[in-house]
Write an enzyme that holds these catalytic residues in place. Structure first.
Site, mmCIF file in Angstrom:
data_model
loop_
_atom_site.group_PDB
_atom_site.id
_atom_site.type_symbol
_atom_site.label_atom_id
_atom_site.label_comp_id
_atom_site.label_asym_id
_atom_site.label_seq_id
_atom_site.Cartn_x
_atom_site.Cartn_y
_atom_site.Cartn_z
ATOM 1 N N TYR A 72 -9.927 10.281 2.613
ATOM 2 C CA TYR A 72 -11.176 9.531 2.822
ATOM 3 C C TYR A 72 -11.895 10.062 4.067
ATOM 4 O O TYR A 72 -11.336 10.060 5.171
ATOM 5 C CB TYR A 72 -10.908 8.023 2.993
ATOM 6 C CG TYR A 72 -10.339 7.321 1.770
ATOM 7 C CD1 TYR A 72 -10.270 7.953 0.526
ATOM 8 C CD2 TYR A 72 -9.874 6.023 1.854
ATOM 9 C CE1 TYR A 72 -9.738 7.305 -0.593
ATOM 10 C CE2 TYR A 72 -9.341 5.362 0.739
ATOM 11 C CZ TYR A 72 -9.278 6.022 -0.475
ATOM 12 O OH TYR A 72 -8.745 5.378 -1.569
ATOM 13 N N ARG A 115 -24.295 3.006 -2.789
ATOM 14 C CA ARG A 115 -23.343 4.090 -3.077
ATOM 15 C C ARG A 115 -23.919 5.050 -4.115
ATOM 16 O O ARG A 115 -23.772 6.258 -4.009
ATOM 17 C CB ARG A 115 -22.015 3.501 -3.560
ATOM 18 C CG ARG A 115 -20.970 4.556 -3.868
ATOM 19 C CD ARG A 115 -19.642 3.962 -4.293
ATOM 20 N NE ARG A 115 -19.004 3.223 -3.208
ATOM 21 C CZ ARG A 115 -17.812 2.640 -3.298
ATOM 22 N NH1 ARG A 115 -17.125 2.710 -4.433
ATOM 23 N NH2 ARG A 115 -17.292 1.987 -2.285
ATOM 24 N N GLU A 165 -19.461 -12.436 0.773
ATOM 25 C CA GLU A 165 -19.650 -12.851 -0.622
ATOM 26 C C GLU A 165 -18.364 -12.601 -1.431
ATOM 27 O O GLU A 165 -17.892 -13.489 -2.161
ATOM 28 C CB GLU A 165 -20.816 -12.065 -1.245
ATOM 29 C CG GLU A 165 -21.026 -12.382 -2.724
ATOM 30 C CD GLU A 165 -22.152 -11.573 -3.378
ATOM 31 O OE1 GLU A 165 -22.967 -10.959 -2.643
ATOM 32 O OE2 GLU A 165 -22.205 -11.559 -4.618
ATOM 33 N N PRO A 182 -12.826 -3.058 -7.645
ATOM 34 C CA PRO A 182 -12.975 -4.318 -8.385
ATOM 35 C C PRO A 182 -14.380 -4.513 -8.955
ATOM 36 O O PRO A 182 -14.542 -5.203 -9.959
ATOM 37 C CB PRO A 182 -12.664 -5.385 -7.332
ATOM 38 C CG PRO A 182 -12.834 -4.710 -5.999
ATOM 39 C CD PRO A 182 -12.441 -3.279 -6.241
ATOM 40 N N LEU A 183 -15.382 -3.898 -8.314
ATOM 41 C CA LEU A 183 -16.763 -4.065 -8.787
ATOM 42 C C LEU A 183 -17.294 -2.792 -9.436
ATOM 43 O O LEU A 183 -18.510 -2.618 -9.571
ATOM 44 C CB LEU A 183 -17.663 -4.481 -7.612
ATOM 45 C CG LEU A 183 -17.253 -5.791 -6.931
ATOM 46 C CD1 LEU A 183 -18.149 -6.088 -5.731
ATOM 47 C CD2 LEU A 183 -17.298 -6.955 -7.930
HETATM 48 P P1 NDP Z 1 -15.893 -1.762 -5.337
HETATM 49 O O1 NDP Z 1 -15.842 -1.370 -6.762
HETATM 50 O O2 NDP Z 1 -15.869 -3.216 -5.038
HETATM 51 O O3 NDP Z 1 -17.179 -1.093 -4.678
HETATM 52 C C1 NDP Z 1 -17.499 -1.385 -3.353
HETATM 53 C C2 NDP Z 1 -18.951 -1.017 -3.070
HETATM 54 O O4 NDP Z 1 -19.820 -1.799 -3.902
HETATM 55 C C3 NDP Z 1 -19.321 -1.365 -1.647
HETATM 56 O O5 NDP Z 1 -18.970 -0.351 -0.742
HETATM 57 C C4 NDP Z 1 -20.816 -1.583 -1.773
HETATM 58 O O6 NDP Z 1 -21.450 -0.291 -1.870
HETATM 59 C C5 NDP Z 1 -20.912 -2.289 -3.133
HETATM 60 N N1 NDP Z 1 -20.716 -3.741 -2.995
HETATM 61 C C6 NDP Z 1 -19.541 -4.412 -2.760
HETATM 62 N N2 NDP Z 1 -19.738 -5.724 -2.730
HETATM 63 C C7 NDP Z 1 -21.054 -5.924 -2.950
HETATM 64 C C8 NDP Z 1 -21.848 -7.091 -3.060
HETATM 65 N N3 NDP Z 1 -21.308 -8.291 -2.916
HETATM 66 N N4 NDP Z 1 -23.171 -6.937 -3.298
HETATM 67 C C9 NDP Z 1 -23.726 -5.707 -3.456
HETATM 68 N N5 NDP Z 1 -23.014 -4.569 -3.360
HETATM 69 C C10 NDP Z 1 -21.682 -4.669 -3.124
HETATM 70 O O7 NDP Z 1 -14.658 -1.147 -4.537
HETATM 71 P P2 NDP Z 1 -14.370 0.369 -4.059
HETATM 72 O O8 NDP Z 1 -14.748 1.338 -5.110
HETATM 73 O O9 NDP Z 1 -14.935 0.545 -2.701
HETATM 74 O O10 NDP Z 1 -12.785 0.311 -3.995
HETATM 75 C C11 NDP Z 1 -12.140 -0.581 -3.095
HETATM 76 C C12 NDP Z 1 -11.029 0.145 -2.390
HETATM 77 O O11 NDP Z 1 -10.070 0.621 -3.335
HETATM 78 C C13 NDP Z 1 -11.444 1.421 -1.631
HETATM 79 O O12 NDP Z 1 -12.000 1.153 -0.372
HETATM 80 C C14 NDP Z 1 -10.138 2.136 -1.518
HETATM 81 O O13 NDP Z 1 -9.379 1.598 -0.455
HETATM 82 C C15 NDP Z 1 -9.471 1.809 -2.856
HETATM 83 N N6 NDP Z 1 -9.683 2.910 -3.828
HETATM 84 C C16 NDP Z 1 -8.580 3.612 -4.227
HETATM 85 C C17 NDP Z 1 -8.679 4.650 -5.110
HETATM 86 C C18 NDP Z 1 -7.455 5.389 -5.534
HETATM 87 O O14 NDP Z 1 -7.570 6.432 -6.164
HETATM 88 N N7 NDP Z 1 -6.285 4.916 -5.194
HETATM 89 C C19 NDP Z 1 -9.992 5.083 -5.652
HETATM 90 C C20 NDP Z 1 -11.091 4.250 -5.198
HETATM 91 C C21 NDP Z 1 -10.922 3.208 -4.330
HETATM 92 P P3 NDP Z 1 -22.950 0.020 -1.358
HETATM 93 O O15 NDP Z 1 -23.384 -1.050 -0.405
HETATM 94 O O16 NDP Z 1 -22.856 1.352 -0.724
HETATM 95 O O17 NDP Z 1 -23.753 0.070 -2.620
#
Ligand code: NDP
Length: 326
Positions: free
Chosen positions: A54, A233, A298, A214-215
């Site tokens: 990362y 993102r 949230e 999760p999202l």
């Molecule tokens: P999500 O699918 O929840 O995406 C998170 C992103 O969505 C945020 O950074 C933000 O991006 C947007 N977001 C989140 N909440 C909200 C909201 N309430 N309203 C509007 N936009 C929102 O999770 P991630 O993809 O970040 O995954 C979570 C964690 O899982 C990672 O940090 C990592 O630690 C792990 N992971 C592990 C992987 C693996 O291969 N093992 C691969 C991917 C993730 P923005 O504001 O930029 O639009």
């Protein structure tokens, strides 16, 4: 907040945890990380997820500095990292890129400890499978890292079920530390690995799950229904590979159908999607992502919706999302 055992282990993880992919170093500096982690910790979060790859190691630096500033007792939090892709892409990468060989793993661990500024990492993961290294070599290396006191538990991320079972059996045969947890993608639109492929592993080897995205990178908030919002993102240059999925018309139409259900329950679609994940008893912790404090607040609020996810509501959510889910 409630806590779940991490698979068969005695260790308990908060039902919601916080990760750093994309965000730390790029969107979240040390000050913002301190704010996000403190807010999560105050809400009961005890697990913070990271990986060597990362932000090319800088995510570990940011989290390590934030942990130093926060000064929490070491027993009160759990951190992770993951190895596979390697850090640097220049020079001779033959033994340190896309691999789980013993030499790479041993040296990668030392690099992560240094960047974090910690004596040990609680959870270490093999970030992807490496078909070119014998699983036995990887199992011994992970075992040795734990025996050296550099890590406490080890697991995998996105490994096929057969490889997880093979690793478990090798470890059992040699009385080594066994893989404990898997980190798979899991959300309303991505279900089959967790629900089908791994189905036997939960009871048979006590596998725990720390699930990611999760999202679906933000799709499940509804914010990509009208295109890619600036600053999201999906607008980031190095995240272009996500864009087609984020803008997919069918998936966004499904999200639109979830909006009234979320409203009926008194929450947002993001909260509904996160609460839904916590209803699966196989999920030890849902790793949240957030680039801003408002998002984190949230998302942490999702737990309030759990009681409202009756079998009838779960069936309505399934009817909308399951036909589209991978
Ligand atoms: P999500 O699918 O929840 O995406 C998170 C992103 O969505 C945020 O950074 C933000 O991006 C947007 N977001 C989140 N909440 C909200 C909201 N309430 N309203 C509007 N936009 C929102 O999770 P991630 O993809 O970040 O995954 C979570 C964690 O899982 C990672 O940090 C990592 O630690 C792990 N992971 C592990 C992987 C693996 O291969 N093992 C691969 C991917 C993730 P923005 O504001 O930029 O639009």
């Amino acid at each position: 907040m409630h806590y779940n055992r991490l698979g068969r282990a005695g260790l308990q993880v908060s039902a919601l945890s916080l990760g750093s992919w994309v965000t730390y170093h790029n969107q979240v500096d040390v000050d913002a990380a301190v704010e996000l982690m403190a807010a999560a910790f105050d809400a009961g979060v005890n697990f913070f997820d990271n990986a060597e790859v990362y932000a090319k190691g800088q995510s570990e630096v940011v989290m390590g500095e934030a942990l130093k500033r926060l000064g929490w007792p070491r027993l009160n939090y759990i951190v992770s990292t993951k190895f596979f892709w390697g850090l640097e892409r220049d020079g001779n990468t033959v033994n340190r890129k896309d691999t789980l060989n013993r030499k790479y793993l041993m040296q990668a661990m030392d690099g992560s400890l240094k960047r974090f500024g910690l004596d040990f990492i609680d959870l270490i993961y093999c970030h992807r499978p490496d078909p070119h290294t014998p699983i036995e070599e990887t199992v011994w290396a992970m075992h040795n890292l734990i025996e050296q006191g550099k890590a406490l538990y080890w697991g995998t991320s996105e490994w096929p079920a057969a490889d997880i079972r093979a690793a478990y059996e090798i470890a059992e045969r040699h009385h080594l530390h066994k893989p404990l947890m898997e980190q798979p993608q899991y959300h309303l639109l991505h279900r089959s690995r967790v629900e089908q492929e791994y189905a036997r592993l939960y009871e048979e080897i006590g596998l725990g799950l720390t699930t990611w995205s999760p999202l679906a990178s933000g799709l499940l908030t509804g914010k990509y229904r009208e295109g890619v919002p600036a600053g999201s993102r999906g607008a980031m240059e190095n995240m272009a590979f996500l864009r087609d999925g984020l803008l997919d018309a069918q998936r966004n139409a499904a999200v639109a159908q979830l909006l009234p259900i979320a409203a009926e329950l008194g929450g947002s679609v993001a909260q509904l999607a996160i609460a839904w994940l916590t209803m699966n008893p196989r999920v030890s912790t849902v790793i949240l992502g957030a680039s801003k404090r408002t998002q984190l607040d949230e998302n942490l609020g999702a737990l309030a919706l759990r009681d409202k996810l009756t079998p009838e509501v779960m069936a309505r959510i399934d009817a909308i999302t399951k036909p589209l889910a991978a």
